[in-house]
Design a protein around this motif. Sequence first.
Motif, PDB file in Angstrom:
ATOM      1  N   ASP A  89       0.781  -1.195   0.170  1.00 34.01           N
ATOM      2  CA  ASP A  89      -0.142  -0.008  -0.047  1.00 34.01           C
ATOM      3  C   ASP A  89       0.865   1.408  -0.053  1.00 34.01           C
ATOM      4  N   THR A  90       2.271   1.094   0.200  1.00 31.39           N
ATOM      5  CA  THR A  90       2.973   2.252   0.063  1.00 31.39           C
ATOM      6  C   THR A  90       2.995   3.073  -1.166  1.00 31.39           C
ATOM      7  N   ALA A  91       2.616   4.363  -1.127  1.00 33.15           N
ATOM      8  CA  ALA A  91       2.606   5.125  -2.537  1.00 33.15           C
ATOM      9  C   ALA A  91       2.244   6.612  -1.961  1.00 33.15           C
ATOM     10  N   VAL A  92       2.183   7.413  -2.940  1.00 33.96           N
ATOM     11  CA  VAL A  92       2.003   8.892  -2.537  1.00 33.96           C
ATOM     12  C   VAL A  92       0.376   8.779  -2.910  1.00 33.96           C
ATOM     13  N   TYR A  93      -0.430   9.100  -1.922  1.00 35.71           N
ATOM     14  CA  TYR A  93      -2.260   9.229  -2.139  1.00 35.71           C
ATOM     15  C   TYR A  93      -2.460  10.633  -2.347  1.00 35.71           C
ATOM     16  N   TYR A  94      -3.336  10.538  -3.653  1.00 33.45           N
ATOM     17  CA  TYR A  94      -3.969  11.799  -3.989  1.00 33.45           C
ATOM     18  C   TYR A  94      -5.186  12.003  -3.983  1.00 33.45           C
ATOM     19  N   CYS A  95      -5.916  13.104  -3.320  1.00 32.70           N
ATOM     20  CA  CYS A  95      -7.309  13.288  -3.447  1.00 32.70           C
ATOM     21  C   CYS A  95      -7.672  14.007  -4.797  1.00 32.70           C
ATOM     22  N   ALA A  96      -8.720  13.437  -5.340  1.00 35.64           N
ATOM     23  CA  ALA A  96      -9.146  14.127  -6.907  1.00 35.64           C
ATOM     24  C   ALA A  96     -10.652  14.440  -6.631  1.00 35.64           C
ATOM     25  N   ALA A  97     -10.799  15.633  -7.485  1.00 38.64           N
ATOM     26  CA  ALA A  97     -12.347  15.994  -7.585  1.00 38.64           C
ATOM     27  C   ALA A  97     -12.914  15.727  -9.033  1.00 38.64           C
ATOM     28  N   SER A  98     -13.795  15.087  -8.988  1.00 42.27           N
ATOM     29  CA  SER A  98     -14.264  14.492 -10.321  1.00 42.27           C
ATOM     30  C   SER A  98     -15.170  15.684 -11.015  1.00 42.27           C
ATOM     31  N   LYS A  99     -15.417  15.548 -12.427  1.00 43.70           N
ATOM     32  CA  LYS A  99     -15.993  16.916 -13.141  1.00 43.70           C
ATOM     33  C   LYS A  99     -17.585  16.794 -13.066  1.00 43.70           C
ATOM     34  N   GLY A 100     -18.063  15.657 -12.294  1.00 44.08           N
ATOM     35  CA  GLY A 100     -19.307  15.540 -12.241  1.00 44.08           C
ATOM     36  C   GLY A 100     -19.542  14.485 -10.882  1.00 44.08           C
ATOM     37  N   PRO A 101     -21.065  14.396 -10.671  1.00 46.88           N
ATOM     38  CA  PRO A 101     -21.549  13.628  -9.608  1.00 46.88           C
ATOM     39  C   PRO A 101     -21.250  12.227  -9.612  1.00 46.88           C
ATOM     40  N   VAL A 102     -20.884  11.593 -10.607  1.00 47.91           N
ATOM     41  CA  VAL A 102     -20.931  10.340 -10.961  1.00 47.91           C
ATOM     42  C   VAL A 102     -19.394   9.785 -10.734  1.00 47.91           C
ATOM     43  N   MET A 103     -19.310   8.671 -10.109  1.00 44.87           N
ATOM     44  CA  MET A 103     -17.908   8.087 -10.006  1.00 44.87           C
ATOM     45  C   MET A 103     -17.427   7.747 -11.344  1.00 44.87           C
ATOM     46  N   ASP A 104     -16.069   7.646 -11.409  1.00 42.84           N
ATOM     47  CA  ASP A 104     -15.424   7.245 -12.717  1.00 42.84           C
ATOM     48  C   ASP A 104     -14.079   6.660 -12.470  1.00 42.84           C
ATOM     49  N   THR A 105     -13.701   5.736 -13.109  1.00 37.77           N
ATOM     50  CA  THR A 105     -12.240   5.263 -13.049  1.00 37.77           C
ATOM     51  C   THR A 105     -11.218   5.894 -13.797  1.00 37.77           C
ATOM     52  N   THR A 106     -11.611   6.900 -14.393  1.00 36.21           N
ATOM     53  CA  THR A 106     -10.672   7.194 -15.506  1.00 36.21           C
ATOM     54  C   THR A 106      -9.941   8.497 -15.178  1.00 36.21           C
ATOM     55  N   PRO A 107      -8.758   8.757 -15.057  1.00 32.70           N
ATOM     56  CA  PRO A 107      -8.270   9.801 -14.499  1.00 32.70           C
ATOM     57  C   PRO A 107      -8.552  11.143 -15.078  1.00 32.70           C
TER      58      PRO A 107
END
Length: 123
Positions: A89-107
């Motif tokens: 699990d070691t990594a840099v973790y980033y928070c990101a805000a989506s362009k809309g209300p729906v979840m998406d797995t595409t960066p």
Amino acid sequence: QVQLEESGGGLVQAGGSLRLSCAASGRPFNRYAMGWWRHAPGKERELVAAISSGGSTYYAGSVKGRFTISRDNAKNTVYLQMNSLKPEDTAVYYCAASKGPVMDTTPSRYDYWGQGTQVTVSS
């Protein structure tokens, strides 16, 4: 301009827990899905977990059952509770805000990113 400020990373032993927080500002937080991504050296960026504006969640298979994403719209904050941590699990973790209300797995569907917080799990 949306700003995302992460906190809560650090060094923990395998089996331990950490909670990441991401405070958002700049647009109505409750209208947008949020995601936690991670990037480890030599690996591709990976979506760890996401939460829609309505509270639906997604988890990567590698963290399902160990990590929990949640949001507090009153505080404009999204959390990632990480339990039973593993060295992988070691990594840099980033928070990101989506362009809309729906979840998406595409960066590319996430238009704002935090600065990242390091999580290191020792064996």
